[in-house]
Design a protein around this motif. Structure first.
Motif, PDB file in Angstrom:
ATOM      1  N   PRO A  12       0.813  -1.225   0.000  1.00 33.35           N
ATOM      2  CA  PRO A  12       0.000   0.000   0.000  1.00 33.35           C
ATOM      3  C   PRO A  12       0.840   1.266   0.000  1.00 33.35           C
ATOM      4  CG  PRO A  12      -0.024  -1.028   2.167  1.00 33.35           C
ATOM      5  CD  PRO A  12       0.644  -2.000   1.237  1.00 33.35           C
ATOM      6  N   ASP A  13       2.130   1.167   0.364  1.00 33.87           N
ATOM      7  CA  ASP A  13       2.991   2.348   0.342  1.00 33.87           C
ATOM      8  C   ASP A  13       3.263   2.817  -1.082  1.00 33.87           C
ATOM      9  OD1 ASP A  13       3.173   2.372   3.059  1.00 33.87           O
ATOM     10  OD2 ASP A  13       5.049   1.257   3.145  1.00 33.87           O
ATOM     11  N   LEU A 162      11.153  -0.569  -1.038  1.00 34.87           N
ATOM     12  CA  LEU A 162      11.276   0.546  -1.962  1.00 34.87           C
ATOM     13  C   LEU A 162      11.315   0.063  -3.406  1.00 34.87           C
ATOM     14  CD1 LEU A 162      13.877   2.886  -0.241  1.00 34.87           C
ATOM     15  CD2 LEU A 162      11.416   3.015  -0.190  1.00 34.87           C
ATOM     16  N   THR A 163      10.585   0.727  -4.268  1.00 37.48           N
ATOM     17  CA  THR A 163      10.563   0.360  -5.678  1.00 37.48           C
ATOM     18  C   THR A 163      11.677   1.079  -6.430  1.00 37.48           C
ATOM     19  OG1 THR A 163       8.199  -0.090  -5.739  1.00 37.48           O
ATOM     20  CG2 THR A 163       9.220   0.547  -7.812  1.00 37.48           C
ATOM     21  N   ARG A 164      12.426   0.345  -7.199  1.00 38.44           N
ATOM     22  CA  ARG A 164      13.511   0.927  -7.969  1.00 38.44           C
ATOM     23  C   ARG A 164      12.943   1.553  -9.242  1.00 38.44           C
ATOM     24  NH1 ARG A 164      14.801  -3.697  -5.560  1.00 38.44           N
ATOM     25  NH2 ARG A 164      16.824  -3.950  -4.529  1.00 38.44           N
ATOM     26  N   LEU A 333       2.884   9.576   1.241  1.00 37.09           N
ATOM     27  CA  LEU A 333       2.532  10.927   0.803  1.00 37.09           C
ATOM     28  C   LEU A 333       3.709  11.639   0.148  1.00 37.09           C
ATOM     29  CD1 LEU A 333       0.318  13.123   0.793  1.00 37.09           C
ATOM     30  CD2 LEU A 333       1.235  13.916   2.983  1.00 37.09           C
ATOM     31  N   LEU A 334       4.906  11.496   0.738  1.00 39.87           N
ATOM     32  CA  LEU A 334       6.068  12.246   0.251  1.00 39.87           C
ATOM     33  C   LEU A 334       6.985  11.413  -0.639  1.00 39.87           C
ATOM     34  CD1 LEU A 334       6.945  14.292   3.466  1.00 39.87           C
ATOM     35  CD2 LEU A 334       5.372  14.854   1.609  1.00 39.87           C
ATOM     36  N   GLY A 335       6.588  10.194  -0.963  1.00 40.43           N
ATOM     37  CA  GLY A 335       7.284   9.432  -1.990  1.00 40.43           C
ATOM     38  C   GLY A 335       8.534   8.705  -1.562  1.00 40.43           C
ATOM     39  N   LEU A 336       8.734   8.484  -0.247  1.00 44.51           N
ATOM     40  CA  LEU A 336       9.940   7.781   0.188  1.00 44.51           C
ATOM     41  C   LEU A 336       9.896   6.299  -0.179  1.00 44.51           C
ATOM     42  CD1 LEU A 336      12.637   8.122   1.606  1.00 44.51           C
ATOM     43  CD2 LEU A 336      11.505   7.745   3.803  1.00 44.51           C
ATOM     44  N   ALA A 337       8.740   5.814  -0.626  1.00 40.49           N
ATOM     45  CA  ALA A 337       8.644   4.422  -1.044  1.00 40.49           C
ATOM     46  C   ALA A 337       9.262   4.193  -2.421  1.00 40.49           C
ATOM     47  CB  ALA A 337       7.183   3.965  -1.051  1.00 40.49           C
ATOM     48  N   GLN A 350      18.009  11.001  -0.099  1.00 37.80           N
ATOM     49  CA  GLN A 350      16.557  11.070  -0.238  1.00 37.80           C
ATOM     50  C   GLN A 350      15.868  11.024   1.124  1.00 37.80           C
ATOM     51  OE1 GLN A 350      14.903   8.177  -2.891  1.00 37.80           O
ATOM     52  NE2 GLN A 350      12.788   8.747  -2.474  1.00 37.80           N
ATOM     53  N   ILE A 351      16.360  10.180   2.018  1.00 38.27           N
ATOM     54  CA  ILE A 351      15.777  10.089   3.362  1.00 38.27           C
ATOM     55  C   ILE A 351      15.877  11.428   4.076  1.00 38.27           C
ATOM     56  CG2 ILE A 351      16.108   9.078   5.649  1.00 38.27           C
ATOM     57  CD1 ILE A 351      16.975   6.490   4.191  1.00 38.27           C
TER      58      ILE A 351
END
Length: 447
Positions: A12-13, A162-164, A333-337, A350-351
């Motif tokens: 879901p992230d 995390l998706t590459r 929300l902020l796209g860290l996934a 990025q973090i």
């Protein structure tokens, strides 16, 4: 005949990303500029003179890269190729138009010294915590907040999923995500610090020493069972520092005395590790609460109930979920996934950039929650927990359009006046009222 909608599969992230960058918002950019103006980079001396010459000679200098990474987060720019287009056509934050390739940006993210970004993050957190945020604390917690030098929540989160975004990495098995340890304030939700390890299977206990060292004397740390170990508990007491956590199942202990009790709770002083060769050397306090048909057990080394009541011990631990909310917001929300580059150095950058903008967004939520009367509109005056960070963030788009039309100039009054339209205040549902009623029943006769 109605058919049941099938459940969504997958992480879901990983929400569907936007393909068009959000418009720049002047008020947010002013806040970012005040925290991260190029002049603030001059004192940084964590690199050698040789590295300094290299940084100066590049087009993508440290101030330029900070503008790039922050814009990737706050404007929801979908990848390096798109940020290259925006940089070439518009410029970003304090940086004017620059012709540069996406490959050059990717290479800088891989090689930019992470120590520099870490120091910038620490400077931002220090500056954003300088204003007096007591107004952001509910009245019932003001006295508790004043008794401790700090009340923090710590927890780790694995970034394994995390998706590459790079095609070259999508079919590989190599993991570049790792794990982060985040510390936030219990009442204002502001970030305190963040640590990273490329080992996604690292145990939370690997950060125990750093957490205890970072916590000031007379400070209180809230954490979960992932940190449970007797020697660490003793170190807290010996250093005049405090903690709140849960009792691990099957932990042997001896009750020394009962401070108070009721139909639904017990407050006791205990010794832990009754059958161990290395028991807990210091006495701790066990607060047991019957919720429904289940007993829940909370531990603290604050043994004086006048300093922290049994009810406050339980409710403080319930606030531990605020750090989980922060993880959810930064990932979804902020796209860290989604990662920008397939490199550990780029992931750390990025973090840090994501948590810097989260701190700015959280401060905006505080301003909205406790804004004074706006024109004919009553101030919200709502607890920060009732403010939806996601809806505040979404409302910024409508504010940017209102600025273009000439209908608004300040974000906070604009959002407060339209709080119902934008859904800024979370709805209190039936389960929330039931929890409040049951909580009142448990502690009715405790005072």
């Amino acid at each position: 005949m109605s058919t049941k909608r099938p459940a969504r599969k997958g992480n879901p992230d990983l929400r569907q990303q936007k393909h068009v960058p959000a418009p720049p918002i002047e008020e947010i950019e002013k806040q970012l500029y005040s925290l991260l103006s190029p002049a603030s980079f001059k004192p940084l001396k964590l690199y050698s003179d040789k590295d300094e010459k290299k940084l100066r000679s590049r087009i993508l200098t440290l101030p330029v890269m900070m503008a790039v990474v922050l814009s990737l987060v706050y404007r929801q720019i979908a990848g390096l190729r798109e940020v290259q287009r925006v940089l070439n056509e518009e410029g970003l934050l304090w940086v004017g138009r620059i012709e540069v390739s996406a490959q050059a940006i990717s290479k800088r993210l891989r090689t930019l010294p992470i120590k520099l970004l870490t120091q910038i993050f620490e400077q931002v957190i220090e500056r954003i915590q300088q204003p007096d945020n007591n107004t952001a604390i509910e009245p019932k917690w003001l006295h508790v907040n004043q008794r401790f030098t700090a009340i923090w929540i710590a927890d780790g989160s694995t970034l394994e999923a995390l998706t590459r975004k790079l095609k070259a990495l999508q079919d590989t098995e190599k993991t570049v995500a790792g794990k982060i340890m985040m510390v936030v304030t219990a009442f204002t939700h502001n970030p305190v610090t963040v640590w990273y390890t490329p080992n996604s299977t690292a145990n939370d206990k690997t950060w125990c020493d750093k957490l205890l060292e970072h916590l000031p004397v007379n400070g209180l740390l809230i954490f979960d069972l992932g940190f449970f170990k007797f020697p660490w508990f003793d170190e807290f007491t010996n250093a005049n520092k405090f903690f709140v956590t849960r009792l691990r199942n099957k932990t042997a202990y001896t009750v020394l005395c009962c401070l108070s009790s009721g139909q639904f709770y017990r407050d006791e002083i205990i010794n832990m590790g009754e059958y161990r060769s290395n028991p807990c050397q210091q006495q701790v306090r066990l607060v047991s609460v019957l919720w429904g048909a289940t007993w829940y057990y909370y531990l603290t080394n604050v043994v004086d109930p006048q300093m922290l009541s049994a009810q406050q011990v339980c409710e403080l631990y319930r606030r531990r979920w605020r750090v989980e909310d922060a993880f959810l917001l930064t990932k979804r929300l902020l796209g860290l996934a989604y990662i920008w580059v397939g490199d550990s150095n780029g992931v750390q950058i990025q973090i840090l950039a994501t948590w810097i903008f989260y701190a700015v967004l959280n401060q905006l939520c505080i301003d909205v929650a406790f804004a004074k009367r706006v024109r004919s509109t009553l101030a919200l005056n709502q607890p920060l927990d009732r403010i939806s960070t996601e809806m505040v963030f979404r409302g910024l788009y409508h504010f940017s359009q209102a600025v273009i039309r000439g209908d608004a100039s300040d974000a906070v009054p604009y959002l407060v006046e339209r709080q119902k339209l934008f859904g800024l205040v979370k709805t209190r549902r039936k389960r929330h009222r039931q929890i409040d009623a049951y909580t009142q029943q448990i502690w009715a006769l405790s005072s």
